[in-house]
Design a protein around this motif. Structure first.
Motif, short mmCIF file in Angstrom:
data_model
loop_
_atom_site.label_atom_id
_atom_site.label_comp_id
_atom_site.label_asym_id
_atom_site.label_seq_id
_atom_site.Cartn_x
_atom_site.Cartn_y
_atom_site.Cartn_z
N ARG A 358 0.84 -1.19 0.00
CA ARG A 358 0.00 0.00 0.00
C ARG A 358 0.88 1.25 0.00
O ARG A 358 2.07 1.19 0.34
N SER A 359 0.28 2.38 -0.34
CA SER A 359 1.05 3.61 -0.45
C SER A 359 1.60 4.06 0.90
O SER A 359 2.49 4.92 0.94
N SER A 360 1.10 3.51 1.99
CA SER A 360 1.61 3.86 3.32
C SER A 360 2.78 2.98 3.74
O SER A 360 3.33 3.17 4.83
N GLN A 361 3.18 2.02 2.90
CA GLN A 361 4.21 1.06 3.29
C GLN A 361 5.55 1.34 2.62
O GLN A 361 5.62 1.94 1.53
N LEU A 362 6.61 0.90 3.27
CA LEU A 362 7.97 1.06 2.76
C LEU A 362 8.10 0.41 1.39
O LEU A 362 7.71 -0.73 1.19
N GLY A 363 8.67 1.15 0.45
CA GLY A 363 8.98 0.60 -0.86
C GLY A 363 7.87 0.68 -1.87
O GLY A 363 8.04 0.23 -3.02
N TYR A 364 6.72 1.25 -1.50
CA TYR A 364 5.59 1.31 -2.43
C TYR A 364 6.00 2.02 -3.71
O TYR A 364 6.59 3.09 -3.69
N GLN A 365 5.67 1.40 -4.85
CA GLN A 365 5.91 2.02 -6.15
C GLN A 365 5.05 1.35 -7.20
O GLN A 365 4.50 0.27 -6.98
N ASP A 366 4.92 1.99 -8.34
CA ASP A 366 4.19 1.43 -9.47
C ASP A 366 5.18 0.65 -10.34
O ASP A 366 6.25 1.15 -10.66
N ASN A 367 4.83 -0.57 -10.69
CA ASN A 367 5.73 -1.43 -11.46
C ASN A 367 5.16 -1.80 -12.83
O ASN A 367 5.59 -2.78 -13.43
N SER A 368 4.23 -1.00 -13.33
CA SER A 368 3.54 -1.36 -14.57
C SER A 368 4.41 -1.24 -15.81
O SER A 368 4.22 -1.98 -16.78
N GLY A 369 5.36 -0.30 -15.78
CA GLY A 369 6.21 -0.12 -16.97
C GLY A 369 5.39 0.21 -18.20
O GLY A 369 4.38 0.91 -18.14
N ASP A 370 5.80 -0.35 -19.34
CA ASP A 370 5.09 -0.07 -20.60
C ASP A 370 3.69 -0.66 -20.62
O ASP A 370 2.84 -0.21 -21.40
N LEU A 371 3.43 -1.66 -19.78
CA LEU A 371 2.12 -2.30 -19.79
C LEU A 371 1.07 -1.47 -19.07
O LEU A 371 -0.12 -1.79 -19.12
N GLY A 372 1.49 -0.39 -18.43
CA GLY A 372 0.54 0.47 -17.74
C GLY A 372 0.05 1.62 -18.59
O GLY A 372 -0.86 2.36 -18.18
N ASP A 373 0.63 1.80 -19.78
CA ASP A 373 0.24 2.91 -20.66
C ASP A 373 -0.53 2.39 -21.86
O ASP A 373 -0.22 1.32 -22.40
N ARG A 374 -1.51 3.16 -22.28
CA ARG A 374 -2.32 2.73 -23.43
C ARG A 374 -1.51 2.86 -24.71
O ARG A 374 -0.93 3.92 -25.01
N ASP A 375 -1.48 1.78 -25.50
CA ASP A 375 -0.73 1.76 -26.75
C ASP A 375 -1.46 0.84 -27.71
O ASP A 375 -1.19 -0.37 -27.77
N LEU A 376 -2.39 1.39 -28.48
CA LEU A 376 -3.21 0.58 -29.37
C LEU A 376 -2.41 -0.03 -30.52
O LEU A 376 -2.71 -1.15 -30.96
N GLU A 377 -1.40 0.67 -30.99
CA GLU A 377 -0.58 0.14 -32.07
C GLU A 377 0.17 -1.11 -31.61
O GLU A 377 0.19 -2.13 -32.31
N ARG A 378 0.78 -1.05 -30.43
CA ARG A 378 1.50 -2.21 -29.91
C ARG A 378 0.52 -3.34 -29.58
O ARG A 378 0.83 -4.52 -29.79
N ALA A 379 -0.66 -3.00 -29.09
CA ALA A 379 -1.67 -4.03 -28.80
C ALA A 379 -2.03 -4.80 -30.06
O ALA A 379 -2.14 -6.03 -30.04
N ALA A 380 -2.21 -4.07 -31.16
CA ALA A 380 -2.55 -4.73 -32.42
C ALA A 380 -1.42 -5.66 -32.87
O ALA A 380 -1.66 -6.77 -33.36
N GLU A 381 -0.18 -5.22 -32.68
CA GLU A 381 0.96 -6.05 -33.06
C GLU A 381 1.00 -7.34 -32.24
O GLU A 381 1.24 -8.43 -32.78
N LEU A 382 0.75 -7.22 -30.94
CA LEU A 382 0.78 -8.41 -30.08
C LEU A 382 -0.32 -9.39 -30.46
O LEU A 382 -0.11 -10.62 -30.48
N LEU A 383 -1.49 -8.88 -30.78
CA LEU A 383 -2.59 -9.75 -31.17
C LEU A 383 -2.30 -10.43 -32.51
O LEU A 383 -2.60 -11.63 -32.68
#
Length: 571
Positions: A358-383
């Motif tokens: 949780r955001s109140s705990q030591l080390g909290y961070q977002d780990n989504s990287g490129d998978l956390g951002d919308r990218d329709l072109e890359r999504a089409a390529e993966l499919l």
């Protein structure tokens, strides 16, 4: 790539959500939102000393479901609303603080501790603690739980998970029936999380009693409340003050848990039908009650120990390829989905969430990287790479067999946000040729008939932590409990990797706080890579309670309330 919110709002609640979202969209940057989030307290319970509370009275508590299975060791009992009831009437070995500190719950365990080498955990039980049938609570009840949760009783026991208990080799009785020692095969750093809920030994030893004994019944209790009544007509569960309770006397006479759709709770509160409810991200509910703050109602604002996400069923033939799951992740606009949910109730939107911290705990961070951002072109390529192509002139992708890439999304019909999320996902995924069929189902059937048995491909819900520790989440994300790979326990995504399971085991034995946080983030990054779930946002600690009711609301990392301290202010 950011998409405007209005484009994706579901028809059923569009006007309410759009108005709420726009009204609260004051241009707050993500950095400002993070600062606001960091300023939130660890808990907010409308606190009061016991001496300032009157004796007696009822508390009508709104829950989102009228649950049936109340054995929390059973795979069907792993629900937050079940825990709210069970914590009032059943033993738990550890009591946590809102900041994550812990100690023995002396109503049941007078003392406990771990040896220097971490291989022995010793318990001294409270001899005053008894079950409601008059039997003492002894080491044998704890031993029975260990054997069951280790998975040693056979396939007839549908256990939630083996996490923690798999490290125990033996339960050794102490000098009397009120003491025992766990002999561990490896040090288990999260040993305080063991015995979160204890049941009488006979309900852990017999397969039929394990499955049915606490199903729409709580026959034996040992808490500040007991004498539990289920009312199918009113969808209420009532617990009464335990007159034989050996701890601090409960301030309330009764707690009445009223199961109702989340969309009905604010109205029930405004009409005086319930005394408290979790508001969370109910936009329409917020509009209904926001003017009551300070005028009959107390609004809590603190860090909650849960997060909301979209789960993907990795056992589905359409989702077994990681590239498809990744494509879905980057086709969803998480910012928009969070804006619709949180902007409407005036809660900080940080764009960050972590499955294990949780955001109140030591080390909290977002780990989504490129998978956390919308990218329709890359999504089409993966499919395309996964063999799901979009032929010219078509709207839905197909594979070489002519199957369409059609996903079943189930949503609780009693929760506006869940339906809106499904409709938004449907529109977003259509842009890359993925068809989504939304099925609205009754709230009390969502898990029992759809999520737990795997009758879905997409679904959004919340996981709420039951302790400040994270290794117990292995049950939600780890490998199957059986050698045949069929029993997934609490892992509703029904997919994992051995690396993920091994990392959870590494986390379980780590005692250095900084390294612990590093491992937790490594696991979260692996979960993003495999896309077992798609995190949306950290759950708001936003409750609404009658201003005269105290010691109830958002408890942070504490895992439970002190039920005997909940009560009404003296007049």
């Amino acid at each position: 790539m950011r998409i405007g919110k209005a484009r994706y709002i579901a028809p059923a609640a569009a006007l309410v959500l759009l108005a709420g979202a726009c009204a609260s969209d004051d241009g707050q940057s993500q950095e400002d939102a993070r600062e606001e989030q960091a300023s939130l307290p660890a808990e907010d319970l409308n606190p009061a000393d016991r001496d300032d509370l009157k004796d007696g009275g009822d508390f009508v508590w709104a829950l989102s479901e009228y649950e049936e299975q109340h054995n929390m060791n059973h795979v069907q009992g792993n629900k937050g609303d079940v825990r709210r009831v069970i914590a009032a009437v059943m033993p738990s070995a550890t009591r946590y603080t809102a900041d994550g500190d812990f100690g023995p719950n002396e109503n049941y365990v007078l003392d406990y501790g771990v040896s220097d080498d971490g291989l022995e955990v010793s318990y001294t039980l409270n001899p005053d603690a008894v079950w409601s049938d008059g039997e003492p609570i002894t080491w044998e009840d704890y031993e029975a739980t260990v054997i069951t949760r280790k998975g040693e009783r056979g396939d007839d026991f549908e256990i939630l998970s083996t996490t923690g208990y798999e490290w125990i080799d033996e339960v050794e009785q102490g000098e009397d029936e009120y003491s025992f020692t766990l002999k561990m095969n490896e040090p288990y750093g999260e040993w305080p999380s063991l015995f979160e809920t204890l049941y009488p030994k006979e309900y852990m030893e017999d397969a039929e009693l394990f499955a049915e004994g606490y199903n729409k019944d709580i026959p034996v209790t040992a808490g500040p409340f007991g004498d539990v009544e289920f009312d199918d007509v009113s969808a209420r569960i009532t617990v009464h003050k335990n007159e034989d309770w050996w701890g601090d006397e409960p301030k309330l006479d009764r707690i009445i848990f009223d199961g109702m759709d989340t969309s009905a709770q604010a109205g029930a509160f405004a009409n005086g039908e319930v005394d408290g409810f979790y508001l969370g991200y109910d936009a329409a509910g917020y509009e209904r009650v926001k003017d009551m703050e300070g005028d009959g109602a107390y609004f809590t604002r603190a860090i909650n120990h849960g997060h909301r996400f979209v789960a993907l069923n990795g056992s589905s033939p359409r989702l077994e390829d990681k590239r498809v799951r990744q494509a879905i992740a980057i086709s969803l606009d998480r910012d928009t989905m969070a804006d619709v949910a949180l902007g409407a109730v005036d809660w900080p939107i940080t764009g960050e969430v972590n499955r294990l911290l949780r955001s109140s705990q030591l080390g909290y961070q977002d780990n989504s990287g490129d998978l956390g951002d919308r990218d329709l072109e890359r999504a089409a390529e993966l499919l395309d790479e996964a063999g799901w192509t979009l032929e010219e002139g078509e709207e839905i992708r197909t594979n070489e067999d002519g199957d369409t890439l059609t996903l079943d999304y189930v949503a609780s019909e009693g929760m506006d946000l869940a339906v809106d999320e499904a409709e938004m996902a449907k529109q977003m995924l259509a842009e890359v040729g993925v068809e989504v069929k939304v099925q609205q189902v009754p709230a009390n059937a969502l898990f029992s008939e759809y999520v737990t048995p795997g009758n879905f491909e997409m679904v959004a819900y919340v996981l709420i932590g039951t302790s400040p520790f994270s290794a117990g989440s292995k049950g939600n994300y780890g490998m199957p409990l059986d050698e045949d790979g069929e029993e997934w326990g609490a892992n509703n995504s029904k997919h994992s990797t051995q690396e993920i399971s091994d990392k959870f085991d590494e986390l379980a034995v780590e005692t250095d706080p900084e390294r612990y946080a590093e491992i937790a983030n490594e696991i979260d990054a692996l979960l993003w890579e495999e896309v077992l779930t798609i995190p949306l946002f950290e759950r708001p600690g936003f409750y609404v309670v009658n201003e005269d009711l105290h010691n109830w609301g958002e408890y942070g990392l504490a895992a439970d309330y002190v039920y005997e301290d909940i009560g009404w202010a003296k007049e």
